[in-house]
Enzyme design. Structure first.
Site, PDB file in Angstrom:
ATOM      1  CE  LYS A  93     -11.043  -3.324   5.308  1.00 26.76           C
ATOM      2  NZ  LYS A  93      -9.784  -2.601   5.153  1.00 26.76           N
ATOM      3  CG  ASN A  94      -8.705  -4.601   2.142  1.00 27.44           C
ATOM      4  OD1 ASN A  94      -9.219  -3.599   2.641  1.00 27.44           O
ATOM      5  ND2 ASN A  94      -7.969  -5.442   2.833  1.00 27.44           N
ATOM      6  NE  ARG A 134      -0.858  -0.243   6.838  1.00 22.87           N
ATOM      7  CZ  ARG A 134      -2.180  -0.479   6.790  1.00 22.87           C
ATOM      8  NH1 ARG A 134      -2.914  -0.294   7.850  1.00 22.87           N
ATOM      9  NH2 ARG A 134      -2.738  -0.847   5.654  1.00 22.87           N
ATOM     10  NE  ARG A 189     -11.088   1.267   9.650  1.00 19.10           N
ATOM     11  CZ  ARG A 189      -9.920   1.863   9.511  1.00 19.10           C
ATOM     12  NH1 ARG A 189      -9.171   2.093  10.549  1.00 19.10           N
ATOM     13  NH2 ARG A 189      -9.477   2.229   8.324  1.00 19.10           N
ATOM     14  CG  ASP A 246      -5.429  -8.242   5.919  1.00 14.89           C
ATOM     15  OD1 ASP A 246      -5.875  -7.752   4.861  1.00 14.89           O
ATOM     16  OD2 ASP A 246      -4.517  -7.707   6.585  1.00 14.89           O
TER      17      ASP A 246
HETATM   18  C1  EPZ Z   1      -3.352  -3.461   2.098  1.00 14.59           C
HETATM   19  O1  EPZ Z   1      -2.722  -2.458   2.870  1.00 14.59           O
HETATM   20  C2  EPZ Z   1      -4.627  -3.825   2.843  1.00 14.59           C
HETATM   21  N1  EPZ Z   1      -5.498  -2.657   2.948  1.00 14.59           N
HETATM   22  C3  EPZ Z   1      -4.277  -4.333   4.243  1.00 14.59           C
HETATM   23  O2  EPZ Z   1      -5.494  -4.746   4.870  1.00 14.59           O
HETATM   24  C4  EPZ Z   1      -3.363  -5.557   4.097  1.00 14.59           C
HETATM   25  O3  EPZ Z   1      -2.985  -6.005   5.376  1.00 14.59           O
HETATM   26  C5  EPZ Z   1      -2.116  -5.167   3.289  1.00 14.59           C
HETATM   27  O4  EPZ Z   1      -2.510  -4.618   2.009  1.00 14.59           O
HETATM   28  C6  EPZ Z   1      -1.198  -6.354   3.039  1.00 14.59           C
HETATM   29  O5  EPZ Z   1      -1.895  -7.357   2.369  1.00 14.59           O
HETATM   30  C7  EPZ Z   1      -6.229  -2.305   1.872  1.00 14.59           C
HETATM   31  O6  EPZ Z   1      -6.165  -2.912   0.816  1.00 14.59           O
HETATM   32  C8  EPZ Z   1      -7.118  -1.103   2.041  1.00 14.59           C
HETATM   33  P1  EPZ Z   1       1.056  -2.771   1.650  1.00 14.59           P
HETATM   34  P2  EPZ Z   1      -1.477  -1.626   2.231  1.00 14.59           P
HETATM   35  O7  EPZ Z   1       1.340  -1.470   0.989  1.00 14.59           O
HETATM   36  O8  EPZ Z   1      -1.669  -1.446   0.798  1.00 14.59           O
HETATM   37  C9  EPZ Z   1       5.389  -1.737   3.245  1.00 14.59           C
HETATM   38  C10 EPZ Z   1      -7.092  -4.858   6.567  1.00 14.59           C
HETATM   39  O9  EPZ Z   1      -7.059  -5.362   7.707  1.00 14.59           O
HETATM   40  N2  EPZ Z   1       5.321  -0.565   2.346  1.00 14.59           N
HETATM   41  O10 EPZ Z   1       0.954  -3.992   0.809  1.00 14.59           O
HETATM   42  O11 EPZ Z   1      -1.274  -0.423   3.088  1.00 14.59           O
HETATM   43  C11 EPZ Z   1       4.442  -1.612   4.425  1.00 14.59           C
HETATM   44  O12 EPZ Z   1       5.046  -0.913   5.488  1.00 14.59           O
HETATM   45  C12 EPZ Z   1      -5.912  -4.064   6.066  1.00 14.59           C
HETATM   46  O13 EPZ Z   1      -8.053  -4.970   5.766  1.00 14.59           O
HETATM   47  C13 EPZ Z   1       6.450   0.230   2.197  1.00 14.59           C
HETATM   48  O14 EPZ Z   1       7.485  -0.019   2.810  1.00 14.59           O
HETATM   49  O15 EPZ Z   1      -0.288  -2.650   2.498  1.00 14.59           O
HETATM   50  C14 EPZ Z   1       4.173  -3.051   4.799  1.00 14.59           C
HETATM   51  O16 EPZ Z   1       5.214  -3.506   5.629  1.00 14.59           O
HETATM   52  C15 EPZ Z   1      -4.818  -3.935   7.101  1.00 14.59           C
HETATM   53  N3  EPZ Z   1       6.385   1.301   1.359  1.00 14.59           N
HETATM   54  C16 EPZ Z   1       4.237  -3.785   3.463  1.00 14.59           C
HETATM   55  O17 EPZ Z   1       4.893  -2.872   2.547  1.00 14.59           O
HETATM   56  C17 EPZ Z   1       5.246   1.620   0.660  1.00 14.59           C
HETATM   57  O18 EPZ Z   1       5.251   2.607  -0.110  1.00 14.59           O
HETATM   58  C18 EPZ Z   1       2.884  -4.154   2.890  1.00 14.59           C
HETATM   59  O19 EPZ Z   1       2.130  -2.978   2.813  1.00 14.59           O
HETATM   60  C19 EPZ Z   1       4.116   0.799   0.834  1.00 14.59           C
HETATM   61  C20 EPZ Z   1       4.172  -0.287   1.671  1.00 14.59           C
END
Ligand code: EPZ
Length: 459
Positions: A55-56, A156, A439, A347
């Site tokens: 999915k991701n 997020r 999902r 995850d």
């Molecule tokens: C991706 O989410 C995945 N989703 C998530 O999977 C996964 O848990 C996550 O990466 C971490 O591996 C998809 O790929 C669709 P991040 P993403 O931006 O991109 C902070 C699932 O269950 N951050 O790497 O949203 C954020 O708050 C889902 O399949 C900022 O501060 O995750 C978090 O603490 C859940 N500013 C950390 O970085 C930003 O601009 C990691 O978030 C962006 C992120």
């Protein structure tokens, strides 16, 4: 102009993926399925299943089809709700999609004059909608995307996505809950993420491929899904080096073209079933899954006493890889801390906690990526797990006898954790709100049944 979203009964079938969830023969369009899972435990998981496409990885790959008006054929796109939502969003942005006889889906963005707004109604159901920001800004010079709110697991923010687009020369405005970007043409730059964000790295990668000059992105996320996106973009004609490392260099090009791309296997789906094998004294093989993408989990499973055999992608008769996990005589406790790749994936954190409820001894699980990812704990405790949390650490006392209960899923991976707990609990566990599961897990009940579990989806 505000987009009108066709309501479910208005001819949505053309956006509905090839195979959608069926409950008692009905094809479920988009509404949230109110089905539940009934799991009769305890049971052993035994057998072989094939991993679905990730999915991701599929979500950013679909967004990347906005970068060209040539046809892009993606195979192994999992028929799960988040991808159906993304297809629907792309359709509103002028990207037609059609299922091909061989199982691939061909996407084709119509003329750049189409709509370039991702409305709140869609973005609120799936945060990954914000992945259209980069490609729309790069290809059409304008995007208006509803800001994704927080979600069950945390705030997020997308501040890094926006800072990066500004560094590439876009103007970014936030108002009325929307982010609006404009750019005549993005200009190559050097940008360092303050945090290794998966979505941020993907958005900026897709923005930089059409920028003038060279872009260097530093402190990038290194997840396999990013490497997969870079493979697709390169097949479309992009010039990228370093994907999978923390520094990615992109040589901008004027246009991208057609491509054929198989999406990688879902390592989180595979990891979920492999944890199930270790939990239920079972023996599970996941075909089409690359052990290199799951190294932290596989190392942990060996350490706690499971037997792991695997074939890397391309070895022997396993073109996409294969992983087999057999439960060991003992199931030892082992502390775990989540971290960005190549660390232990956040995850799989909830699923790992379910495993540790059965381990011999006490373990500590620390969540370092998201601030609120222990929502599965109260439900596990209701089933008899002995878990205490303090801040970002959960302390788990193993060898807990779990008993059946009606439990409620709160997010995608918490749902998977509760299903795993139901497999070892005495009696019939009912997992409610499994639309969370739908999902990101392709027909989980069918795969569990194929592994010998007594599970049914009840409408
Ligand atoms: C991706 O989410 C995945 N989703 C998530 O999977 C996964 O848990 C996550 O990466 C971490 O591996 C998809 O790929 C669709 P991040 P993403 O931006 O991109 C902070 C699932 O269950 N951050 O790497 O949203 C954020 O708050 C889902 O399949 C900022 O501060 O995750 C978090 O603490 C859940 N500013 C950390 O970085 C930003 O601009 C990691 O978030 C962006 C992120």
């Amino acid at each position: 102009m505000m987009l009108v979203i066709p309501s479910p009964e208005v001819g949505l079938d053309r956006y509905t993926p090839r195979r959608t969830a069926r409950s008692r023969g009905r094809t479920l369009p988009y509404e949230l399925s109110m089905d539940k899972l009934h799991i009769h435990g305890p049971c052993r998981l035994d057998g072989t299943i094939r991993a679905s496409g990730a999915k991701n990885a599929a979500l950013p790959c679909l967004a990347a089809t906005l970068l060209t008006d040539e046809p892009v054929a993606l195979s192994r796109v999992p028929p799960v709700r988040d991808l159906a939502t993304m297809r629907r969003l792309l359709a509103h942005l002028g990207v037609e999609s059609e299922d091909r006889h061989d199982g691939a889906t061909v996407f084709r963005a119509a003329s750049p004059g189409s709509l370039d707004e991702a409305p709140y109604e869609l973005v609120k159901t799936m945060r990954a909608s914000c992945l259209v920001l980069g490609p729309l800004t790069a290809r059409r010079g304008h995007a208006r995307v509803s800001l994704p709110g927080g979600c069950a697991i945390g705030v997020r923010p997308i501040d890094q996505h926006l800072a990066g687009l500004e560094a590439l020369g876009a103007t970014v405005r936030l108002e009325h809950g929307y982010v609006e970007t404009r750019a005549k043409r993005l200009r190559g730059t050097r940008f360092r993420f303050s945090v290794p964000t998966v979505g941020g790295t993907e958005n900026l990668l897709m923005a930089a491929v059409l920028a003038t000059g060279t872009t260097v992105l530093e402190n990038c996320a290194r997840e396999p899904e990013i490497v997969d996106l870079a493979r697709l973009l390169s097949a479309m004609g992009a010039r990228i080096s370093g994907a999978g490392s923390s520094t990615i260099e992109i040589e901008g090009v004027d246009r991208l073209g057609a491509a054929e791309h198989p999406v990688i296997a879902d390592r989180i789906e595979a990891g979920t079933y492999l944890i199930g094998a270790a939990m239920t004294q079972g023996d599970v093989t996941v075909d089409g899954s690359d052990p290199a993408d799951l190294a932290p989990l596989l190392e942990a499973l060996v350490e706690i006493g499971a037997q792991v055999d695997s074939l890397p992608r391309g070895a022997g008769d396993a073109p996409d890889g294969r992983i087999r996990v057999r439960a060991g005589e003992r199931l030892g406790a082992r502390d775990m801390t989540t971290a960005p790749h190549p660390g232990f994936p956040t995850d799989l954190q909830a699923q790992y906690q379910a495993l540790m409820t059965q381990a011999e001894g006490i373990s500590h699980v620390r969540e370092t990526v998201f601030e609120n990812r222990f929502q599965h704990v109260p439900e596990l405790v209701r089933m008899g797990a002995r878990i205490r949390t303090r801040g970002s650490v959960a302390r788990i006392r193993g060898k807990a006898r779990l008993s059946d209960a009606t439990v409620m899923a709160t997010d995608l991976r918490a749902s998977a954790c509760l299903v795993l707990a139901g497999l070892v609990a005495e009696g019939t566990t009912i997992v409610d709100r499994i639309y969370h599961l739908d999902r990101g897990y392709e027909r989980m009940e069918l795969k569990l049944q194929a592994l010998g579990a007594r599970v049914e989806r009840v409408g």
